[in-house]
Design an enzyme around this catalytic site. Structure first.
Site, mmCIF file in Angstrom:
data_model
loop_
_atom_site.group_PDB
_atom_site.id
_atom_site.type_symbol
_atom_site.label_atom_id
_atom_site.label_comp_id
_atom_site.label_asym_id
_atom_site.label_seq_id
_atom_site.Cartn_x
_atom_site.Cartn_y
_atom_site.Cartn_z
ATOM 1 N N THR A 139 1.186 -1.303 0.141
ATOM 2 C CA THR A 139 0.068 -0.044 0.418
ATOM 3 C C THR A 139 1.142 1.355 0.308
ATOM 4 O OG1 THR A 139 -1.333 1.229 1.727
ATOM 5 C CG2 THR A 139 -0.222 -0.089 2.665
ATOM 6 N N ASP A 140 0.298 2.807 -0.253
ATOM 7 C CA ASP A 140 1.536 3.655 -0.355
ATOM 8 C C ASP A 140 1.352 4.162 0.840
ATOM 9 O OD1 ASP A 140 -1.726 4.063 -0.626
ATOM 10 O OD2 ASP A 140 -1.684 6.182 -1.417
ATOM 11 N N GLU A 141 0.438 3.136 1.989
ATOM 12 C CA GLU A 141 0.299 4.187 3.845
ATOM 13 C C GLU A 141 1.658 3.558 3.757
ATOM 14 O OE1 GLU A 141 -3.275 2.961 5.506
ATOM 15 O OE2 GLU A 141 -4.307 2.897 3.594
ATOM 16 N N TYR A 164 -2.073 -0.147 10.761
ATOM 17 C CA TYR A 164 -2.360 -1.315 9.752
ATOM 18 C C TYR A 164 -0.811 -0.337 8.200
ATOM 19 C CZ TYR A 164 -3.306 -1.316 5.133
ATOM 20 O OH TYR A 164 -3.313 -1.938 3.651
ATOM 21 N N LYS A 168 2.016 -3.525 7.682
ATOM 22 C CA LYS A 168 2.433 -4.019 5.682
ATOM 23 C C LYS A 168 3.476 -3.477 5.359
ATOM 24 C CE LYS A 168 0.077 -4.171 2.845
ATOM 25 N NZ LYS A 168 -0.997 -5.758 2.636
HETATM 26 P P1 NAD Z 1 -9.231 -7.104 2.505
HETATM 27 O O1 NAD Z 1 -10.219 -6.917 3.896
HETATM 28 O O2 NAD Z 1 -10.976 -6.828 1.544
HETATM 29 O O3 NAD Z 1 -9.571 -8.294 2.097
HETATM 30 C C1 NAD Z 1 -8.996 -9.727 2.875
HETATM 31 C C2 NAD Z 1 -8.914 -10.801 2.660
HETATM 32 O O4 NAD Z 1 -7.803 -11.028 3.071
HETATM 33 C C3 NAD Z 1 -10.404 -11.400 3.586
HETATM 34 O O5 NAD Z 1 -10.858 -12.390 2.164
HETATM 35 C C4 NAD Z 1 -9.944 -12.631 4.358
HETATM 36 O O6 NAD Z 1 -10.350 -13.419 4.412
HETATM 37 C C5 NAD Z 1 -8.051 -12.636 3.839
HETATM 38 N N1 NAD Z 1 -7.562 -13.097 5.270
HETATM 39 C C6 NAD Z 1 -7.088 -12.130 5.955
HETATM 40 N N2 NAD Z 1 -6.407 -12.487 6.776
HETATM 41 C C7 NAD Z 1 -5.555 -13.978 6.348
HETATM 42 C C8 NAD Z 1 -5.338 -14.607 6.688
HETATM 43 N N3 NAD Z 1 -4.591 -14.615 8.238
HETATM 44 N N4 NAD Z 1 -4.949 -16.083 6.067
HETATM 45 C C9 NAD Z 1 -5.812 -16.011 5.024
HETATM 46 N N5 NAD Z 1 -6.692 -15.260 5.038
HETATM 47 C C10 NAD Z 1 -6.513 -13.680 4.850
HETATM 48 O O7 NAD Z 1 -8.674 -6.462 1.483
HETATM 49 P P2 NAD Z 1 -8.681 -5.613 0.277
HETATM 50 O O8 NAD Z 1 -9.034 -4.454 0.386
HETATM 51 O O9 NAD Z 1 -8.985 -6.791 -0.645
HETATM 52 O O10 NAD Z 1 -6.850 -5.826 0.372
HETATM 53 C C11 NAD Z 1 -6.315 -6.818 0.099
HETATM 54 C C12 NAD Z 1 -4.628 -6.040 -0.357
HETATM 55 O O11 NAD Z 1 -4.445 -4.743 -1.014
HETATM 56 C C13 NAD Z 1 -4.432 -6.484 1.456
HETATM 57 O O12 NAD Z 1 -2.632 -6.387 1.382
HETATM 58 C C14 NAD Z 1 -4.435 -5.191 1.104
HETATM 59 O O13 NAD Z 1 -3.297 -4.064 2.562
HETATM 60 C C15 NAD Z 1 -4.023 -3.945 -0.428
HETATM 61 N N6 NAD Z 1 -4.473 -2.926 -0.034
HETATM 62 C C16 NAD Z 1 -5.637 -2.676 -0.403
HETATM 63 C C17 NAD Z 1 -6.317 -0.671 -0.541
HETATM 64 C C18 NAD Z 1 -7.442 -0.625 -0.738
HETATM 65 O O14 NAD Z 1 -7.977 0.119 -1.063
HETATM 66 N N7 NAD Z 1 -8.538 -1.704 0.009
HETATM 67 C C19 NAD Z 1 -5.242 0.156 -0.650
HETATM 68 C C20 NAD Z 1 -3.730 -0.306 -1.122
HETATM 69 C C21 NAD Z 1 -3.172 -1.894 -0.264
HETATM 70 P P1 TYD Z 2 -11.119 4.331 4.018
HETATM 71 O O1 TYD Z 2 -11.913 3.727 3.220
HETATM 72 O O2 TYD Z 2 -10.604 3.440 5.882
HETATM 73 O O3 TYD Z 2 -8.557 4.011 3.921
HETATM 74 P P2 TYD Z 2 -7.931 4.182 4.801
HETATM 75 O O4 TYD Z 2 -8.301 4.561 6.268
HETATM 76 O O5 TYD Z 2 -7.396 3.344 4.240
HETATM 77 O O6 TYD Z 2 -7.343 5.444 3.350
HETATM 78 O O7 TYD Z 2 -10.784 5.872 4.457
HETATM 79 C C1 TYD Z 2 -10.811 6.832 3.410
HETATM 80 C C2 TYD Z 2 -10.367 8.157 4.166
HETATM 81 O O8 TYD Z 2 -11.960 8.395 4.719
HETATM 82 C C3 TYD Z 2 -9.394 8.358 5.449
HETATM 83 O O9 TYD Z 2 -9.242 9.598 5.434
HETATM 84 C C4 TYD Z 2 -10.787 7.589 6.286
HETATM 85 C C5 TYD Z 2 -11.915 8.549 6.334
HETATM 86 N N1 TYD Z 2 -13.193 7.940 6.953
HETATM 87 C C6 TYD Z 2 -14.544 9.199 6.694
HETATM 88 O O10 TYD Z 2 -14.073 9.584 7.063
HETATM 89 N N2 TYD Z 2 -15.379 8.189 7.071
HETATM 90 C C7 TYD Z 2 -15.612 6.772 7.839
HETATM 91 O O11 TYD Z 2 -16.353 6.221 7.990
HETATM 92 C C8 TYD Z 2 -14.683 5.889 7.146
HETATM 93 C C9 TYD Z 2 -14.291 4.727 7.408
HETATM 94 C C10 TYD Z 2 -12.746 6.295 6.255
#
Ligand code: NAD
Ligand code: TYD
Length: 372
Positions: A139-141, A164, A168
């Site tokens: 992630t960019d975080e 988090y 990561k």
């Molecule tokens: P999500 O939370 O929707 O899905 C995570 C999945 O991993 C779920 O299906 C969960 O059951 C599974 N999981 C969790 N713990 C596990 C374990 N111990 N063993 C096996 N499976 C397990 O997450 P997402 O949004 O799909 O993100 C996927 C990846 O992308 C993550 O690594 C996250 O850090 C990264 N990412 C997500 C975003 C975003 O915007 N959603 C942005 C940047 C990076």
């Molecule tokens: P989120 O979707 O949780 O992603 P991330 O924290 O990984 O960027 O949140 C996106 C942005 O929205 C973040 O700045 C937090 C804000 N946010 C709210 O303002 N209200 C909410 O209920 C949630 C879940 C997030």
């Protein structure tokens, strides 16, 4: 080619599985997912009818489960999506983030290394089977938080600020260590905030959509000025596919949308888009909890500013020049189009929302937001 896709029942992982099945006819995919609150087998239920896809329920930290997969299937690529992924939950309970995100990653790397090693070179480094690679979805975080200007590049120092993002970052560093120490073929991708179908409604966009449809208030943290760089999930899937197949071994690739928006803009745009779609297609109104023809209550008065997230990162923005120059990838979906596709999907897939929020979701919501 055989892929092990971990976290394939979650948001991005499931979209990636669907993308791979469409794109590559000759593929075999094993999904390993522990089906935590964020994972839902229903999301890939139709895909599981495809003989090219196999599902294994299990924890990425579990040595035995991962070993059994490598024993049974000729895995070429590991794409690790499995993670605890929500910042707010990491603030409440950091430990599981370290366990899954760091130790789980190390376990996958270790088993892959064991099964992929063919021997040793003259310097004592392991040598690997041809055509294998481990890709870590990061992630960019991990880069921390930006001020009003500037972008994250692959050389921006790592400076995570939430439990988090710290977990990561730990995972990224162990992937790098396996790449350097054992010369394992690895890549890391670091993407910005994804949005699209199958997004669990604890994250901003799907939570706002769900709350509007239920006539609930829309919680905006702080003053709503925080900026995220939104990327349509299918564009992200294309980037991962490109890095798995063509990414230079050992490299990090940033994946971003050049699509920065303040949270408050996202919330306002979501309100106006839902309202427009409900006006244009009255059949969508069955997704509303409140019945009746009057939808004038769908307006910005639903917005409620709530206490800010602890340590809330102000701004994320990615410079994707490297992946564009090296692999020809760019974000194809304009936000204006992606948000409409996403909202339509939620209007048409309320059964999915009900299914994924039928478990602990209500309890989580009340703890986080009170009884709004
Ligand atoms: P999500 O939370 O929707 O899905 C995570 C999945 O991993 C779920 O299906 C969960 O059951 C599974 N999981 C969790 N713990 C596990 C374990 N111990 N063993 C096996 N499976 C397990 O997450 P997402 O949004 O799909 O993100 C996927 C990846 O992308 C993550 O690594 C996250 O850090 C990264 N990412 C997500 C975003 C975003 O915007 N959603 C942005 C940047 C990076
Ligand atoms: P989120 O979707 O949780 O992603 P991330 O924290 O990984 O960027 O949140 C996106 C942005 O929205 C973040 O700045 C937090 C804000 N946010 C709210 O303002 N209200 C909410 O209920 C949630 C879940 C997030």
């Amino acid at each position: 080619m055989t892929y092990l896709v971990t976290g394939g029942a979650g948001f991005i992982g499931a979209n990636f599985v669907k993308y791979l099945l469409k794109k590559h006819p000759d593929i075999q995919i094993v999904v390993l997912d522990d089906l935590t609150y964020a994972g839902n087998l229903g999301t890939i239920k139709e895909d599981l009818k495809d003989p090219r896809l196999t599902f294994v329920k299990g924890d990425i930290k579990d040595r035995k489960v991962v070993t059994e997969i490598f024993e049974k299937y000729p895995i070429n690529y590991v794409v690790n999506f499995a993670a605890e992924s929500h910042v707010d939950r990491s603030i409440e309970n950091p430990q599981v983030f370290l366990e899954t995100n760091i130790l789980g990653t190390q376990n996958l790397l270790d088993v892959a290394k064991k099964y992929w090693t063919t021997g040793k070179d003259a310097h004592g480094y392991p040598t690997y089977k041809n055509g294998v690679k481990y890709l870590q979805v990061s992630t960019d975080e991990v880069y921390g938080s930006l001020g009003a200007t500037g972008y994250f590049t692959e050389t921006t120092p790592l400076d995570p600020r939430s439990p988090y993002s710290a977990s990561k970052t730990g995972a990224d560093l162990i992937v790098k260590a396996y790449g350097e120490t054992y010369k394992m073929p690895v890549n890391i991708t670091r993407c910005s905030n994804n949005y699209g179908p199958y997004h669990f409604p604890e994250k901003l966009i799907p939570l706002i959509i769900k709350n509007i449809l239920e006539g609930k208030q829309l919680p905006v943290y702080g003053d709503g000025s925080n900026v995220r760089d939104w990327l349509y999930v299918e564009d992200h899937c294309k980037a991962i596919d490109a890095v798995v197949l063509q990414g230079k071994v050992g490299e990090v690739y940033n994946v971003g949308g050049h699509n920065e928006k303040k949270n408050i803009e996202i919330v306002k745009l979501t309100i106006s888009t839902i309202k427009r779609l409900l006006e244009e297609t009255p059949a969508y109104r069955k997704a509303l909890k409140k019945t009746g023809d009057d939808i004038s209550w769908i307006n910005e008065s639903l917005i409620t500013y709530v206490t800010d997230r602890l340590g809330h990162d102000q701004r994320y923005a990615i410079d994707p020049t490297k992946i564009t120059n090296e692999l020809g990838w760019y974000p194809e979906t304009r936000f204006e189009d992606g948000i409409v596709k996403t909202i339509r999907w939620y209007l048409e897939n309320q059964d999915w929302v009900k299914e994924v929020t039928s478990g602990d979701y209500q309890k989580y919501y009340e703890q986080m937001y009170g009884n709004r």
